[in-house]
Scaffold this motif. Structure first.
Motif, PDB file in Angstrom:
ATOM      1  N   LEU A  80       0.840  -1.211   0.000  1.00 29.07           N
ATOM      2  CA  LEU A  80       0.000   0.000   0.000  1.00 29.07           C
ATOM      3  C   LEU A  80       0.869   1.253   0.000  1.00 29.07           C
ATOM      4  O   LEU A  80       0.573   2.226  -0.696  1.00 29.07           O
ATOM      5  CB  LEU A  80      -0.947  -0.011   1.208  1.00 29.07           C
ATOM      6  CG  LEU A  80      -2.037  -1.093   1.169  1.00 29.07           C
ATOM      7  CD1 LEU A  80      -2.721  -1.211   2.525  1.00 29.07           C
ATOM      8  CD2 LEU A  80      -3.046  -0.828   0.069  1.00 29.07           C
ATOM      9  N   LEU A  81       1.959   1.216   0.767  1.00 23.86           N
ATOM     10  CA  LEU A  81       2.897   2.346   0.771  1.00 23.86           C
ATOM     11  C   LEU A  81       3.507   2.542  -0.611  1.00 23.86           C
ATOM     12  O   LEU A  81       3.632   3.672  -1.085  1.00 23.86           O
ATOM     13  CB  LEU A  81       4.009   2.114   1.796  1.00 23.86           C
ATOM     14  CG  LEU A  81       3.629   2.246   3.259  1.00 23.86           C
ATOM     15  CD1 LEU A  81       4.743   1.691   4.142  1.00 23.86           C
ATOM     16  CD2 LEU A  81       3.317   3.685   3.619  1.00 23.86           C
ATOM     17  N   ALA A  82       3.879   1.441  -1.246  1.00 26.17           N
ATOM     18  CA  ALA A  82       4.516   1.527  -2.571  1.00 26.17           C
ATOM     19  C   ALA A  82       3.587   2.198  -3.581  1.00 26.17           C
ATOM     20  O   ALA A  82       4.014   3.083  -4.327  1.00 26.17           O
ATOM     21  CB  ALA A  82       4.921   0.138  -3.059  1.00 26.17           C
ATOM     22  N   VAL A  83       2.313   1.800  -3.604  1.00 25.41           N
ATOM     23  CA  VAL A  83       1.405   2.412  -4.585  1.00 25.41           C
ATOM     24  C   VAL A  83       1.024   3.839  -4.184  1.00 25.41           C
ATOM     25  O   VAL A  83       0.757   4.668  -5.053  1.00 25.41           O
ATOM     26  CB  VAL A  83       0.159   1.542  -4.896  1.00 25.41           C
ATOM     27  CG1 VAL A  83       0.567   0.245  -5.581  1.00 25.41           C
ATOM     28  CG2 VAL A  83      -0.685   1.273  -3.677  1.00 25.41           C
ATOM     29  N   LEU A  84       1.047   4.148  -2.892  1.00 21.88           N
ATOM     30  CA  LEU A  84       0.823   5.539  -2.481  1.00 21.88           C
ATOM     31  C   LEU A  84       2.012   6.400  -2.902  1.00 21.88           C
ATOM     32  O   LEU A  84       1.837   7.497  -3.432  1.00 21.88           O
ATOM     33  CB  LEU A  84       0.610   5.638  -0.964  1.00 21.88           C
ATOM     34  CG  LEU A  84       0.406   7.051  -0.421  1.00 21.88           C
ATOM     35  CD1 LEU A  84      -0.828   7.717  -1.032  1.00 21.88           C
ATOM     36  CD2 LEU A  84       0.295   7.031   1.094  1.00 21.88           C
ATOM     37  N   LEU A  85       3.222   5.894  -2.711  1.00 19.84           N
ATOM     38  CA  LEU A  85       4.415   6.673  -3.051  1.00 19.84           C
ATOM     39  C   LEU A  85       4.525   6.921  -4.551  1.00 19.84           C
ATOM     40  O   LEU A  85       4.954   8.003  -4.954  1.00 19.84           O
ATOM     41  CB  LEU A  85       5.683   6.006  -2.517  1.00 19.84           C
ATOM     42  CG  LEU A  85       5.822   5.998  -0.992  1.00 19.84           C
ATOM     43  CD1 LEU A  85       7.168   5.396  -0.590  1.00 19.84           C
ATOM     44  CD2 LEU A  85       5.637   7.375  -0.387  1.00 19.84           C
ATOM     45  N   VAL A  86       4.121   5.942  -5.385  1.00 21.40           N
ATOM     46  CA  VAL A  86       4.187   6.220  -6.829  1.00 21.40           C
ATOM     47  C   VAL A  86       3.175   7.288  -7.209  1.00 21.40           C
ATOM     48  O   VAL A  86       3.386   8.020  -8.172  1.00 21.40           O
ATOM     49  CB  VAL A  86       4.018   4.973  -7.744  1.00 21.40           C
ATOM     50  CG1 VAL A  86       5.107   3.961  -7.510  1.00 21.40           C
ATOM     51  CG2 VAL A  86       2.654   4.357  -7.652  1.00 21.40           C
ATOM     52  N   ARG A  87       2.093   7.410  -6.445  1.00 19.58           N
ATOM     53  CA  ARG A  87       1.089   8.441  -6.735  1.00 19.58           C
ATOM     54  C   ARG A  87       1.557   9.830  -6.309  1.00 19.58           C
ATOM     55  O   ARG A  87       1.244  10.821  -6.964  1.00 19.58           O
ATOM     56  CB  ARG A  87      -0.241   8.094  -6.042  1.00 19.58           C
ATOM     57  CG  ARG A  87      -1.364   9.064  -6.369  1.00 19.58           C
ATOM     58  CD  ARG A  87      -1.686   9.042  -7.853  1.00 19.58           C
ATOM     59  NE  ARG A  87      -2.627  10.063  -8.235  1.00 19.58           N
ATOM     60  CZ  ARG A  87      -2.290  11.233  -8.804  1.00 19.58           C
ATOM     61  NH1 ARG A  87      -1.022  11.540  -9.023  1.00 19.58           N
ATOM     62  NH2 ARG A  87      -3.227  12.085  -9.160  1.00 19.58           N
ATOM     63  N   VAL A  88       2.310   9.930  -5.221  1.00 23.33           N
ATOM     64  CA  VAL A  88       2.726  11.250  -4.732  1.00 23.33           C
ATOM     65  C   VAL A  88       4.062  11.705  -5.313  1.00 23.33           C
ATOM     66  O   VAL A  88       4.400  12.882  -5.224  1.00 23.33           O
ATOM     67  CB  VAL A  88       2.807  11.309  -3.179  1.00 23.33           C
ATOM     68  CG1 VAL A  88       1.467  10.950  -2.562  1.00 23.33           C
ATOM     69  CG2 VAL A  88       3.920  10.445  -2.630  1.00 23.33           C
ATOM     70  N   GLU A  89       4.805  10.793  -5.906  1.00 20.68           N
ATOM     71  CA  GLU A  89       6.131  11.125  -6.438  1.00 20.68           C
ATOM     72  C   GLU A  89       6.048  12.268  -7.440  1.00 20.68           C
ATOM     73  O   GLU A  89       5.251  12.240  -8.378  1.00 20.68           O
ATOM     74  CB  GLU A  89       6.748   9.891  -7.108  1.00 20.68           C
ATOM     75  CG  GLU A  89       8.178  10.064  -7.533  1.00 20.68           C
ATOM     76  CD  GLU A  89       9.167  10.171  -6.384  1.00 20.68           C
ATOM     77  OE1 GLU A  89      10.201  10.819  -6.571  1.00 20.68           O
ATOM     78  OE2 GLU A  89       8.912   9.622  -5.301  1.00 20.68           O
ATOM     79  N   GLY A  90       6.836  13.299  -7.201  1.00 22.28           N
ATOM     80  CA  GLY A  90       6.921  14.402  -8.147  1.00 22.28           C
ATOM     81  C   GLY A  90       5.814  15.433  -8.057  1.00 22.28           C
ATOM     82  O   GLY A  90       5.809  16.386  -8.822  1.00 22.28           O
TER      83      GLY A  90
END
Length: 137
Positions: A80-90
């Motif tokens: 869940l963290l991984a898919v949240l981080l790809v969404r917030v990246e950049g």
């Protein structure tokens, strides 16, 4: 709010999973993609409070943008963290402030499987991301 290539890839990958079991397996695979944190980074000052599991979050500026790394002691939560981080990246501070994590997890087909405590934990992570972004601005 536009999606990064990685966020679009996540959306497509989860859309191709017809069952929760397949999405759960994919989620755990995404969790394995997280950049590891050192023992030094897994300290209390990087811990996200509000999560039942242990979660650490660190931010660093690269090329003028914030880059987040996270880890957890729980496998499903790492995904869940991984898919949240790809969404917030950049994202900019303004985009971070308006991001709706429930909508993102709903788009991935994961919202219904999030327990209230996991939702609260992910909201705590997003709040910490916003705090870190505001501090480094």
């Amino acid at each position: 709010m536009p999606l990064t290539a990685q966020a679009q890839q996540a959306l497509e990958a989860f859309a191709s999973c017809p069952s929760w079991e397949q999405r759960a397996r994919l989620l755990m695979q995404w969790g394995e993609r997280l950049e590891p944190l050192s023992d030094e980074e897994r300290q209390e000052h990087n811990r996200v409070h509000g999560c039942e599991s242990l979660v650490w979050l660190v931010a660093e500026r690269r090329d003028g943008r914030l880059h987040f790394r996270a880890s957890s002691d729980a496998r499903l939560l790492r995904g869940l963290l991984a898919v949240l981080l790809v969404r917030v990246e950049g994202l900019s501070d303004t985009e971070l402030a308006t991001l709706d994590p429930a909508d993102w997890f709903n788009q991935l087909g994961l919202q219904r499987q999030l327990s209230p405590s996991r939702s609260n934990g992910l909201n705590a992570v997003l709040q910490r991301i916003r705090e870190l972004a505001g501090r480094s601005a």
